[in-house]
Design an enzyme around this catalytic site. Structure first.
Site, mmCIF file in Angstrom:
data_model
loop_
_atom_site.group_PDB
_atom_site.id
_atom_site.type_symbol
_atom_site.label_atom_id
_atom_site.label_comp_id
_atom_site.label_asym_id
_atom_site.label_seq_id
_atom_site.Cartn_x
_atom_site.Cartn_y
_atom_site.Cartn_z
ATOM 1 N N ILE A 12 0.778 -0.716 -0.123
ATOM 2 C CA ILE A 12 0.058 -0.018 -0.060
ATOM 3 C C ILE A 12 0.689 1.292 -0.030
ATOM 4 O O ILE A 12 0.501 2.051 -1.077
ATOM 5 C CB ILE A 12 -1.213 0.331 0.949
ATOM 6 C CG1 ILE A 12 -1.994 -1.482 1.201
ATOM 7 C CG2 ILE A 12 -1.606 1.623 1.088
ATOM 8 C CD1 ILE A 12 -3.018 -1.148 -0.324
ATOM 9 N N GLY A 111 -6.982 -3.077 7.468
ATOM 10 C CA GLY A 111 -6.537 -4.347 8.787
ATOM 11 C C GLY A 111 -6.483 -3.738 10.646
ATOM 12 O O GLY A 111 -6.735 -4.561 10.624
ATOM 13 N N SER A 140 -10.969 -1.638 4.803
ATOM 14 C CA SER A 140 -10.341 -1.902 3.287
ATOM 15 C C SER A 140 -10.517 -2.603 2.032
ATOM 16 O O SER A 140 -11.732 -1.546 1.606
ATOM 17 C CB SER A 140 -10.456 -3.229 4.364
ATOM 18 O OG SER A 140 -11.926 -3.840 3.648
ATOM 19 N N CYS A 141 -9.716 -2.594 0.742
ATOM 20 C CA CYS A 141 -10.634 -2.708 -0.246
ATOM 21 C C CYS A 141 -11.706 -3.180 -0.379
ATOM 22 O O CYS A 141 -12.074 -2.742 -1.573
ATOM 23 C CB CYS A 141 -9.634 -3.361 -0.703
ATOM 24 S SG CYS A 141 -9.159 -5.753 -0.350
ATOM 25 N N ASN A 142 -11.596 -4.278 0.070
ATOM 26 C CA ASN A 142 -13.529 -4.708 -0.211
ATOM 27 C C ASN A 142 -14.543 -3.805 0.695
ATOM 28 O O ASN A 142 -15.847 -3.065 -0.045
ATOM 29 C CB ASN A 142 -13.044 -6.000 0.435
ATOM 30 C CG ASN A 142 -12.719 -7.652 -0.006
ATOM 31 O OD1 ASN A 142 -13.334 -7.887 -0.979
ATOM 32 N ND2 ASN A 142 -11.873 -8.525 0.953
ATOM 33 N N ARG A 169 -9.534 -13.342 -2.893
ATOM 34 C CA ARG A 169 -8.311 -13.994 -3.344
ATOM 35 C C ARG A 169 -7.433 -14.484 -2.394
ATOM 36 O O ARG A 169 -7.636 -13.979 -1.806
ATOM 37 C CB ARG A 169 -7.965 -12.886 -4.634
ATOM 38 C CG ARG A 169 -6.674 -11.964 -3.449
ATOM 39 C CD ARG A 169 -5.773 -12.166 -2.685
ATOM 40 N NE ARG A 169 -5.109 -10.435 -2.124
ATOM 41 C CZ ARG A 169 -5.172 -10.811 -0.648
ATOM 42 N NH1 ARG A 169 -6.172 -11.258 -0.058
ATOM 43 N NH2 ARG A 169 -5.072 -9.765 -0.363
ATOM 44 N N HIS A 195 -16.841 -7.709 7.108
ATOM 45 C CA HIS A 195 -16.675 -7.091 6.033
ATOM 46 C C HIS A 195 -18.466 -5.992 6.509
ATOM 47 O O HIS A 195 -18.545 -4.952 5.530
ATOM 48 C CB HIS A 195 -17.595 -7.512 4.429
ATOM 49 C CG HIS A 195 -15.936 -8.687 5.038
ATOM 50 N ND1 HIS A 195 -15.851 -9.793 4.317
ATOM 51 C CD2 HIS A 195 -14.719 -8.091 4.136
ATOM 52 C CE1 HIS A 195 -15.020 -11.315 4.625
ATOM 53 N NE2 HIS A 195 -13.993 -9.179 3.725
ATOM 54 N N GLY A 196 -19.286 -6.814 6.587
ATOM 55 C CA GLY A 196 -20.905 -5.856 7.033
ATOM 56 C C GLY A 196 -20.986 -4.914 7.936
ATOM 57 O O GLY A 196 -20.966 -4.117 7.848
ATOM 58 N N GLN A 303 -7.683 -5.381 -5.068
ATOM 59 C CA GLN A 303 -6.976 -5.588 -3.427
ATOM 60 C C GLN A 303 -5.530 -4.729 -3.479
ATOM 61 O O GLN A 303 -6.402 -4.043 -2.009
ATOM 62 C CB GLN A 303 -7.729 -7.259 -3.067
ATOM 63 C CG GLN A 303 -5.947 -7.559 -3.262
ATOM 64 C CD GLN A 303 -5.809 -7.973 -4.878
ATOM 65 O OE1 GLN A 303 -6.515 -8.589 -5.639
ATOM 66 N NE2 GLN A 303 -4.812 -9.091 -4.873
#
Length: 340
Positions: A12, A111, A140-142, A169, A195-196, A303
């Site tokens: 990153i 993270g 995060s990316c997601n 991934r 994630h939610g 990602q």
């Protein structure tokens, strides 16, 4: 022109450094590494001033023949803001033990936990909330990808319920330690996945309305999301139009050859993107459907790079450089050469 320090020139950090260097209202005053590896050498070759993140290891850089300007303590006082690119959990420790100690603003990455910073940042949803704040977590990316697609849907209809399956991934391309190589792994096996709740940290109005589950599959290129969203009322044309109008979302057609994450990454290569980064998320246009006001679609997330322009916008918000999030997004996109 504000001074930006990158603490952790890794996956990153090196991308954020390059993105910041392209802006006309901020500059990279230094980058740090914990060890004298090829990334450290390349940072110097690219013209970045290199500092040892751990003072006791400064001599290792000198012994390796890699020019080092000093240590983190030697440069941090000159920074208006620090972008932390350290591994998971290290960012929180840096925040508590370094950034707060020196009284410097800082961005930590996804993270870390939502409670580790004052707020969670997304350029579309929480720019105003993070404006002028001292310590912010860049999600995060997601989560970044989901926030973008939820923004598009929310622009044309109320979101009543969102259900997302994340196909993640297994590892980044340079990671030889992580798997699986030959398995599909529920991660986590419990529902919901993290994630939610992470999306809710950015979009509180989705509390109780979003459910996520996730699996890891043997690929390194991209994540994929299968999205199902109950709405107050919309149609396919409205959703397609909303996706087209939302920054950092590309709608790609399988009929034109975009039939997998592999061809999407090939597209990024053909665009001449550094490190084949696709900072925009990609939605398969044919996957978009609306049945009884429920939106269905599939999207792909690179990602390593979708959070990079968000870091730049977050710098502007925290340092109160631009009050309009859309103007910051446009400025960042133009400097980085994004499609939209």
């Amino acid at each position: 022109m504000v001074n930006v320090l990158i603490n952790g020139y890794g996956s990153i950090g090196k991308r954020v450094a390059d993105a910041v260097a392209k802006q006309d209202d901020m500059k990279v005053i230094g980058v740090t590494k914990t060890k004298p590896d090829f990334e450290a050498r390349m940072a110097v070759e690219k013209g970045y001033k290199l500092f040892a993140a751990i003072p006791e290891r400064k001599h290792l850089f000198e012994e390796a023949g890699i020019p080092v300007e000093g240590t983190l303590d030697d440069i941090i006082e000159d920074a208006d803001i620090v972008v932390d690119g350290a591994p998971k959990k290290i960012g929180k420790a840096n925040l508590e033990n370094v950034y707060k100690k020196h009284g410097v603003k800082a961005i930590i990455q996804g993270g870390e936990k939502a409670g580790d910073a004052q707020d969670s940042f997304n350029s579309l949803w929480s720019y105003d909330r993070c404006y002028g704040k001292d310590y912010i977590r860049l999600v995060s990316c997601n989560t970044t990808g989901l926030c973008r697609s939820m923004y598009a849907i929310n622009s044309v209809a109320d979101i009543l319920k969102a259900r997302i399956v994340l196909i993640r991934r297994a590892a980044d391309p340079n990671d030889v330690k992580t798997g699986p190589v030959n398995a599909i792994v529920p991660n986590p096996v419990t529902v919901p996945s993290h994630h939610g709740p992470d999306v809710v940290s950015v979009i509180p109005e989705l509390d109780g309305k979003i459910m996520t589950s996730a699996v890891i599959v043997p690929t390194t290129l991209m994540h994929m999301h299968s999205i199902m969203v109950e709405t107050s009322g919309t149609n396919r044309d409205e959703i397609i139009d909303a996706l087209a109008k939302t920054p950092r979302i590309l709608t790609l057609k399988a009929s034109e050859g975009f039939d997998s994450t592999a061809t999407i990454i090939e597209y990024a290569r053909d665009l001449g993107r550094s490190r084949y980064d696709l900072n925009e998320i990609a939605v398969w246009e044919e996957s978009v459907n609306v049945v009884d006001n429920e939106v269905y679609m599939m999207q792909a997330i690179h990602q390593e790079s979708d959070v990079i322009p968000e870091n730049v916008d977050c710098i502007r918000a925290m340092l109160e450089m631009e009050s309009d999030n859309l103007k910051s997004i446009e400025k960042t996109n133009k400097a980085m050469g994004l499609i939209k």
